[in-house]
Scaffold this motif. Structure first.
Motif, PDB file in Angstrom:
ATOM      1  N   VAL A 189       0.910  -1.259  -0.024  1.00 46.04           N
ATOM      2  CA  VAL A 189       0.144  -0.145  -0.128  1.00 46.04           C
ATOM      3  C   VAL A 189       0.667   1.259  -0.076  1.00 46.04           C
ATOM      4  O   VAL A 189       2.147   1.528   0.804  1.00 46.04           O
ATOM      5  N   PRO A 190       0.506   2.379  -0.876  1.00 45.62           N
ATOM      6  CA  PRO A 190       1.207   3.514  -0.798  1.00 45.62           C
ATOM      7  C   PRO A 190       1.292   4.161   0.704  1.00 45.62           C
ATOM      8  O   PRO A 190       0.312   4.012   1.519  1.00 45.62           O
ATOM      9  N   GLN A 191       2.616   4.751   0.889  1.00 47.09           N
ATOM     10  CA  GLN A 191       2.702   5.305   2.210  1.00 47.09           C
ATOM     11  C   GLN A 191       1.685   6.333   2.550  1.00 47.09           C
ATOM     12  O   GLN A 191       1.181   6.579   3.620  1.00 47.09           O
ATOM     13  N   GLN A 249     -16.280   3.152  12.683  1.00 43.49           N
ATOM     14  CA  GLN A 249     -15.050   3.294  12.893  1.00 43.49           C
ATOM     15  C   GLN A 249     -13.998   2.923  11.823  1.00 43.49           C
ATOM     16  O   GLN A 249     -13.153   3.908  11.328  1.00 43.49           O
ATOM     17  N   LEU A 250     -14.289   1.637  11.349  1.00 42.75           N
ATOM     18  CA  LEU A 250     -13.495   1.330  10.242  1.00 42.75           C
ATOM     19  C   LEU A 250     -13.813   1.988   8.736  1.00 42.75           C
ATOM     20  O   LEU A 250     -13.034   2.284   8.041  1.00 42.75           O
ATOM     21  N   VAL A 251     -15.062   2.376   8.635  1.00 45.01           N
ATOM     22  CA  VAL A 251     -15.516   2.828   7.476  1.00 45.01           C
ATOM     23  C   VAL A 251     -15.016   4.425   7.475  1.00 45.01           C
ATOM     24  O   VAL A 251     -14.486   4.958   6.513  1.00 45.01           O
ATOM     25  N   LEU A 252     -14.981   5.204   8.558  1.00 44.64           N
ATOM     26  CA  LEU A 252     -14.624   6.393   8.672  1.00 44.64           C
ATOM     27  C   LEU A 252     -12.794   6.390   8.439  1.00 44.64           C
ATOM     28  O   LEU A 252     -12.406   7.323   7.877  1.00 44.64           O
ATOM     29  N   CYS A 253     -12.213   5.471   8.590  1.00 40.53           N
ATOM     30  CA  CYS A 253     -10.752   5.370   8.433  1.00 40.53           C
ATOM     31  C   CYS A 253     -10.392   5.214   7.245  1.00 40.53           C
ATOM     32  O   CYS A 253      -9.401   5.527   6.639  1.00 40.53           O
ATOM     33  N   VAL A 254     -11.317   4.657   6.290  1.00 36.47           N
ATOM     34  CA  VAL A 254     -10.853   4.270   4.794  1.00 36.47           C
ATOM     35  C   VAL A 254     -11.665   5.236   4.001  1.00 36.47           C
ATOM     36  O   VAL A 254     -11.310   5.260   2.740  1.00 36.47           O
ATOM     37  N   GLN A 255     -12.771   5.990   4.240  1.00 42.38           N
ATOM     38  CA  GLN A 255     -13.396   6.581   3.421  1.00 42.38           C
ATOM     39  C   GLN A 255     -12.602   7.616   2.490  1.00 42.38           C
ATOM     40  O   GLN A 255     -12.771   7.821   0.934  1.00 42.38           O
ATOM     41  N   GLU A 256     -11.658   8.270   3.097  1.00 39.19           N
ATOM     42  CA  GLU A 256     -10.763   9.417   2.060  1.00 39.19           C
ATOM     43  C   GLU A 256      -9.970   8.539   1.175  1.00 39.19           C
ATOM     44  O   GLU A 256      -9.612   9.285   0.103  1.00 39.19           O
ATOM     45  N   CYS A 257      -9.655   7.313   1.585  1.00 40.23           N
ATOM     46  CA  CYS A 257      -8.687   6.498   0.736  1.00 40.23           C
ATOM     47  C   CYS A 257      -9.601   5.650  -0.405  1.00 40.23           C
ATOM     48  O   CYS A 257      -9.037   5.442  -1.396  1.00 40.23           O
ATOM     49  N   LEU A 258     -10.860   5.869  -0.261  1.00 36.80           N
ATOM     50  CA  LEU A 258     -11.778   5.181  -1.161  1.00 36.80           C
ATOM     51  C   LEU A 258     -12.870   6.037  -1.982  1.00 36.80           C
ATOM     52  O   LEU A 258     -13.895   5.661  -1.431  1.00 36.80           O
ATOM     53  N   ALA A 263     -10.604  -2.198  -0.974  1.00 36.02           N
ATOM     54  CA  ALA A 263     -11.706  -1.705  -0.152  1.00 36.02           C
ATOM     55  C   ALA A 263     -11.335  -2.703   1.139  1.00 36.02           C
ATOM     56  O   ALA A 263     -11.442  -2.442   2.179  1.00 36.02           O
ATOM     57  N   ARG A 264     -11.281  -4.079   0.792  1.00 37.48           N
ATOM     58  CA  ARG A 264     -11.341  -5.112   1.747  1.00 37.48           C
ATOM     59  C   ARG A 264      -9.488  -4.827   2.589  1.00 37.48           C
ATOM     60  O   ARG A 264      -9.678  -5.101   3.732  1.00 37.48           O
ATOM     61  N   LEU A 265      -8.729  -4.684   1.532  1.00 37.14           N
ATOM     62  CA  LEU A 265      -7.520  -4.486   2.174  1.00 37.14           C
ATOM     63  C   LEU A 265      -7.489  -3.040   3.157  1.00 37.14           C
ATOM     64  O   LEU A 265      -6.907  -3.349   4.253  1.00 37.14           O
ATOM     65  N   SER A 266      -8.137  -2.152   2.797  1.00 34.99           N
ATOM     66  CA  SER A 266      -8.268  -0.912   3.490  1.00 34.99           C
ATOM     67  C   SER A 266      -8.758  -1.077   4.937  1.00 34.99           C
ATOM     68  O   SER A 266      -8.286  -0.517   5.930  1.00 34.99           O
ATOM     69  N   LEU A 267      -9.847  -1.794   4.893  1.00 38.77           N
ATOM     70  CA  LEU A 267     -10.607  -2.066   6.121  1.00 38.77           C
ATOM     71  C   LEU A 267      -9.623  -2.949   6.969  1.00 38.77           C
ATOM     72  O   LEU A 267      -9.724  -2.887   8.216  1.00 38.77           O
TER      73      LEU A 267
END
Length: 213
Positions: free
Chosen positions: A111-113, A136-145, A193-197
């Motif tokens: 994954v990119p830094q 919490q998980l969704v909030l962590c990844v929304q900006e990345c996806l 998406a799965r990896l981000s979560l």
């Protein structure tokens, strides 16, 4: 500011004035230590008032006016307040940096830094919020996806949050093994998406919680 013979030219400059005031105070403290006079840390102590009255008179005798003391005292107070207000931010930044380093060591090959940095920042924020693990998980990844809606991410987050009732490290490893080990850019959007979560869950596990600080 009142002048006196021992004050150098240009002492109107605030920095020099502050240094001179501190020098006077340190000299007085050194003298008091030699005389075994302790500083009254308890301001309610009956002897405290006498101590500060004596100190004030000595400072005035050294050439400082009450206006000088008031002005420099306010400057010092403002500076202390500024430093104190910046302390939580500094602690938070240090926590995010430490968490980013942890994620980088674990996922840098996949994954990119910058993405890991973003997840670390969001994880540090959500751990202190009264939210479900899935939220919490969704909030962590929304900006990345950015192409994913919240409801769609919840579809992947809910099962992952539920599975975490099992030993967390085992679930994380088994989930990672089910995702291709290719670099981020080679993965499908669903795999991203799965990896981000999974990374978000890993970050939440390792993020310092409020009651740990």
């Amino acid at each position: 500011m009142t002048n006196h013979p021992n004050r150098p030219l240009g002492s109107s400059i605030p920095a020099l004035a502050e240094l001179e005031l501190l020098h006077i105070i340190f000299e007085m403290e050194t003298l008091e230590m030699a005389e075994s006079i302790s500083y009254p840390y308890n301001l309610l102590d009956p002897e405290a008032e006498s101590y500060f009255e004596t100190l004030e008179q000595e400072v005035l005798a050294a050439g400082w006016s009450m206006e000088d003391l008031s002005e420099q005292g306010q400057i010092l107070s403002d500076r202390v307040e500024q430093l104190w207000s910046s302390f939580p931010s500094a602690v938070e930044d240090a926590s995010v940096d430490e968490l980013s380093s942890t994620l980088f060591q674990r996922f840098a090959a996949r994954v990119p830094q910058q993405l890991l940095q973003t997840i670390a920042q969001r994880a540090q924020q959500v751990v202190s919020q009264n939210l479900s693990l899935a939220d919490q998980l969704v909030l962590c990844v929304q900006e990345c996806l950015p192409n994913w809606g919240e409801d769609d991410l919840q579809v992947f987050a809910r099962p992952l949050a539920f599975q975490m009732r099992s030993p967390e490290t085992e679930v994380l490893e088994s989930t990672l093994q089910s995702i291709r080990a290719d670099h981020w850019t080679e993965l499908s959007e669903i795999e991203q998406a799965r990896l981000s979560l999974v990374i978000a869950r890993y970050a939440i596990i390792h993020a310092p919680h409020t009651d740990d600080q």
